[in-house]
Design a protein around this motif. Structure first.
Motif, PDB file in Angstrom:
ATOM      1  N   ARG A  17      83.287  47.417  46.961  1.00  0.00           N
ATOM      2  CA  ARG A  17      83.144  46.936  45.583  1.00  0.00           C
ATOM      3  C   ARG A  17      83.156  45.409  45.532  1.00  0.00           C
ATOM      4  O   ARG A  17      82.386  44.797  44.795  1.00  0.00           O
ATOM      5  CB  ARG A  17      84.269  47.504  44.705  1.00  0.00           C
ATOM      6  CG  ARG A  17      84.160  49.004  44.464  1.00  0.00           C
ATOM      7  CD  ARG A  17      85.370  49.520  43.681  1.00  0.00           C
ATOM      8  NE  ARG A  17      85.410  48.968  42.345  1.00  0.00           N
ATOM      9  CZ  ARG A  17      84.788  49.504  41.294  1.00  0.00           C
ATOM     10  NH1 ARG A  17      84.069  50.608  41.426  1.00  0.00           N
ATOM     11  NH2 ARG A  17      84.887  48.950  40.098  1.00  0.00           N
ATOM     12  N   LEU A  21      80.199  43.102  44.016  1.00  0.00           N
ATOM     13  CA  LEU A  21      80.449  42.239  42.865  1.00  0.00           C
ATOM     14  C   LEU A  21      80.176  40.775  43.202  1.00  0.00           C
ATOM     15  O   LEU A  21      79.624  40.038  42.382  1.00  0.00           O
ATOM     16  CB  LEU A  21      81.882  42.419  42.377  1.00  0.00           C
ATOM     17  CG  LEU A  21      82.188  43.777  41.719  1.00  0.00           C
ATOM     18  CD1 LEU A  21      83.682  43.940  41.491  1.00  0.00           C
ATOM     19  CD2 LEU A  21      81.429  43.936  40.415  1.00  0.00           C
ATOM     20  N   MET A  38      70.155  46.843  40.724  1.00  0.00           N
ATOM     21  CA  MET A  38      70.912  47.514  41.777  1.00  0.00           C
ATOM     22  C   MET A  38      70.240  47.306  43.132  1.00  0.00           C
ATOM     23  O   MET A  38      70.918  47.158  44.150  1.00  0.00           O
ATOM     24  CB  MET A  38      71.038  49.013  41.462  1.00  0.00           C
ATOM     25  CG  MET A  38      71.921  49.321  40.260  1.00  0.00           C
ATOM     26  SD  MET A  38      73.660  48.885  40.507  1.00  0.00           S
ATOM     27  CE  MET A  38      74.419  50.497  40.642  1.00  0.00           C
ATOM     28  N   TYR A  53      75.705  53.482  43.673  1.00  0.00           N
ATOM     29  CA  TYR A  53      75.706  54.429  42.559  1.00  0.00           C
ATOM     30  C   TYR A  53      76.927  55.349  42.572  1.00  0.00           C
ATOM     31  O   TYR A  53      77.220  56.000  41.571  1.00  0.00           O
ATOM     32  CB  TYR A  53      74.420  55.249  42.559  1.00  0.00           C
ATOM     33  CG  TYR A  53      73.233  54.480  42.006  1.00  0.00           C
ATOM     34  CD1 TYR A  53      73.186  54.133  40.658  1.00  0.00           C
ATOM     35  CD2 TYR A  53      72.170  54.105  42.824  1.00  0.00           C
ATOM     36  CE1 TYR A  53      72.117  53.417  40.143  1.00  0.00           C
ATOM     37  CE2 TYR A  53      71.090  53.390  42.312  1.00  0.00           C
ATOM     38  CZ  TYR A  53      71.067  53.055  40.972  1.00  0.00           C
ATOM     39  OH  TYR A  53      70.005  52.345  40.459  1.00  0.00           O
ATOM     40  N   HIS A  55      79.829  54.063  42.884  1.00  0.00           N
ATOM     41  CA  HIS A  55      80.817  53.228  42.194  1.00  0.00           C
ATOM     42  C   HIS A  55      80.419  52.915  40.754  1.00  0.00           C
ATOM     43  O   HIS A  55      81.293  52.787  39.890  1.00  0.00           O
ATOM     44  CB  HIS A  55      81.003  51.918  42.961  1.00  0.00           C
ATOM     45  CG  HIS A  55      81.628  52.087  44.312  1.00  0.00           C
ATOM     46  ND1 HIS A  55      82.989  52.218  44.492  1.00  0.00           N
ATOM     47  CD2 HIS A  55      81.079  52.157  45.551  1.00  0.00           C
ATOM     48  CE1 HIS A  55      83.263  52.345  45.784  1.00  0.00           C
ATOM     49  NE2 HIS A  55      82.120  52.304  46.455  1.00  0.00           N
ATOM     50  N   TRP A  56      79.123  52.740  40.495  1.00  0.00           N
ATOM     51  CA  TRP A  56      78.649  52.381  39.163  1.00  0.00           C
ATOM     52  C   TRP A  56      77.398  53.204  38.830  1.00  0.00           C
ATOM     53  O   TRP A  56      76.456  53.251  39.629  1.00  0.00           O
ATOM     54  CB  TRP A  56      78.282  50.892  39.093  1.00  0.00           C
ATOM     55  CG  TRP A  56      79.423  49.976  39.381  1.00  0.00           C
ATOM     56  CD1 TRP A  56      80.427  49.612  38.528  1.00  0.00           C
ATOM     57  CD2 TRP A  56      79.695  49.283  40.620  1.00  0.00           C
ATOM     58  NE1 TRP A  56      81.293  48.746  39.150  1.00  0.00           N
ATOM     59  CE2 TRP A  56      80.877  48.520  40.438  1.00  0.00           C
ATOM     60  CE3 TRP A  56      79.045  49.223  41.860  1.00  0.00           C
ATOM     61  CZ2 TRP A  56      81.420  47.729  41.430  1.00  0.00           C
ATOM     62  CZ3 TRP A  56      79.589  48.442  42.867  1.00  0.00           C
ATOM     63  CH2 TRP A  56      80.759  47.706  42.660  1.00  0.00           C
ATOM     64  N   ASP A  58      75.074  52.534  36.743  1.00  0.00           N
ATOM     65  CA  ASP A  58      73.913  51.680  36.522  1.00  0.00           C
ATOM     66  C   ASP A  58      74.355  50.223  36.594  1.00  0.00           C
ATOM     67  O   ASP A  58      75.544  49.918  36.721  1.00  0.00           O
ATOM     68  CB  ASP A  58      73.248  51.978  35.168  1.00  0.00           C
ATOM     69  CG  ASP A  58      74.245  51.987  34.019  1.00  0.00           C
ATOM     70  OD1 ASP A  58      75.142  51.103  33.993  1.00  0.00           O
ATOM     71  OD2 ASP A  58      74.148  52.854  33.137  1.00  0.00           O
ATOM     72  N   THR A  60      74.435  48.006  34.284  1.00  0.00           N
ATOM     73  CA  THR A  60      75.252  47.592  33.140  1.00  0.00           C
ATOM     74  C   THR A  60      76.734  47.834  33.410  1.00  0.00           C
ATOM     75  O   THR A  60      77.590  47.005  33.085  1.00  0.00           O
ATOM     76  CB  THR A  60      74.817  48.332  31.867  1.00  0.00           C
ATOM     77  OG1 THR A  60      73.440  48.034  31.602  1.00  0.00           O
ATOM     78  CG2 THR A  60      75.655  47.914  30.673  1.00  0.00           C
ATOM     79  N   ALA A  61      77.055  48.973  34.024  1.00  0.00           N
ATOM     80  CA  ALA A  61      78.443  49.283  34.365  1.00  0.00           C
ATOM     81  C   ALA A  61      78.966  48.304  35.411  1.00  0.00           C
ATOM     82  O   ALA A  61      80.124  47.867  35.353  1.00  0.00           O
ATOM     83  CB  ALA A  61      78.556  50.715  34.875  1.00  0.00           C
ATOM     84  N   LEU A  62      78.112  47.944  36.371  1.00  0.00           N
ATOM     85  CA  LEU A  62      78.512  46.952  37.374  1.00  0.00           C
ATOM     86  C   LEU A  62      78.778  45.610  36.703  1.00  0.00           C
ATOM     87  O   LEU A  62      79.769  44.932  37.017  1.00  0.00           O
ATOM     88  CB  LEU A  62      77.418  46.833  38.439  1.00  0.00           C
ATOM     89  CG  LEU A  62      77.748  46.009  39.694  1.00  0.00           C
ATOM     90  CD1 LEU A  62      76.903  46.485  40.882  1.00  0.00           C
ATOM     91  CD2 LEU A  62      77.517  44.516  39.486  1.00  0.00           C
ATOM     92  N   ASP A  65      82.188  45.533  35.016  1.00  0.00           N
ATOM     93  CA  ASP A  65      83.267  45.291  35.969  1.00  0.00           C
ATOM     94  C   ASP A  65      83.291  43.834  36.418  1.00  0.00           C
ATOM     95  O   ASP A  65      84.353  43.246  36.622  1.00  0.00           O
ATOM     96  CB  ASP A  65      83.107  46.204  37.188  1.00  0.00           C
ATOM     97  CG  ASP A  65      83.763  47.554  36.993  1.00  0.00           C
ATOM     98  OD1 ASP A  65      84.312  47.798  35.907  1.00  0.00           O
ATOM     99  OD2 ASP A  65      83.739  48.368  37.933  1.00  0.00           O
TER     100      ASP A  65
END
Length: 218
Positions: A17, A21, A38, A53, A55-56, A58, A60-62, A65
């Motif tokens: 992660r 990030l 992605m 995928y 972990h997130w 899409d 937007t979710a990444l 975070d």
């Protein structure tokens, strides 16, 4: 009966992660949020898309975070003594605050202005504010996100301590005041570029200081 695949270790998962990030952070600053996909994060981080995928769901979710991670870093820059868990804890009470937390209203105002100024000037947050308005509007007009609620919790704890020690804040409700202050400061930070000029960064901070003091009746 088949056995399930072994779960990834906590350290390995955290490392994956973190790499993703960091790659997304660099990508946004170099090519912009719109072009940070992605696929691009996978290429830069060396983390496979299938793993991303897990972990997130899409990009937007990444991004969400990533914003929480960046806000945590801003909190730590403003006051390293504030616990790293401040944005991860669902409720931060005054008793959990470090000794360096503001002891009166004047110190609280200064801390808030410093935090707001750091957020306003943060390169990643500025990129989201300028170019990802659709994503940010979800958290401005429709719902409070996890990091927003936890920032309100942090502010509630700071206010509770200031209310207990500063008679000028007597009668203030920490919950209501924290929520109102957060919403006001959030709006001012997000709209800061629209007001320059006449509000250059130094003037913006000066006026923010006056605004918060006025609201608190100082």
């Amino acid at each position: 009966m088949t056995s399930s695949a072994p779960a990834l270790s906590t350290d390995r998962t955290a490392g994956t992660r973190d790499r993703a990030l960091k790659a997304a952070h660099t990508s946004i600053l170099e090519i912009g949020a719109t072009r940070t996909t992605m696929v691009e994060v996978a290429r830069r981080s060396g983390v496979g898309r299938t793993t991303l995928y897990r972990h997130w769901p899409d990009i937007t979710a990444l991004f969400a975070d990533l914003l929480t991670r960046e806000l945590t870093a801003v909190v730590e820059r403003v006051d390293p003594a504030l616990p790293d868990s401040a944005l991860r804890n669902s409720a931060l009470h005054a008793s959990a605050l470090p000794d360096s937390a503001p002891g009166d209203a004047d110190e609280l105002v200064e801390l808030l202005c410093t935090f707001a100024d750091e957020v306003r000037a943060d390169p990643l947050l500025d990129a989201f504010r300028r170019h990802e308005s659709d994503m940010l509007s979800e958290y401005v007009f429709h719902r409070l996100g996890t990091s927003q609620r936890r920032l309100i919790d942090v502010l509630r704890g700071l206010l509770a301590q200031a209310i207990a020690t500063d008679p000028r804040l007597a009668g203030r409700d920490a919950d209501r005041t924290a929520t109102m202050l957060f919403l006001a400061v959030q709006g001012l930070v997000l709209s800061a570029p629209l007001a320059d000029p006449p509000l250059d960064p130094a003037t913006w901070r000066t006026e923010l200081h006056l605004l918060i003091k006025g609201y608190l009746g100082l």
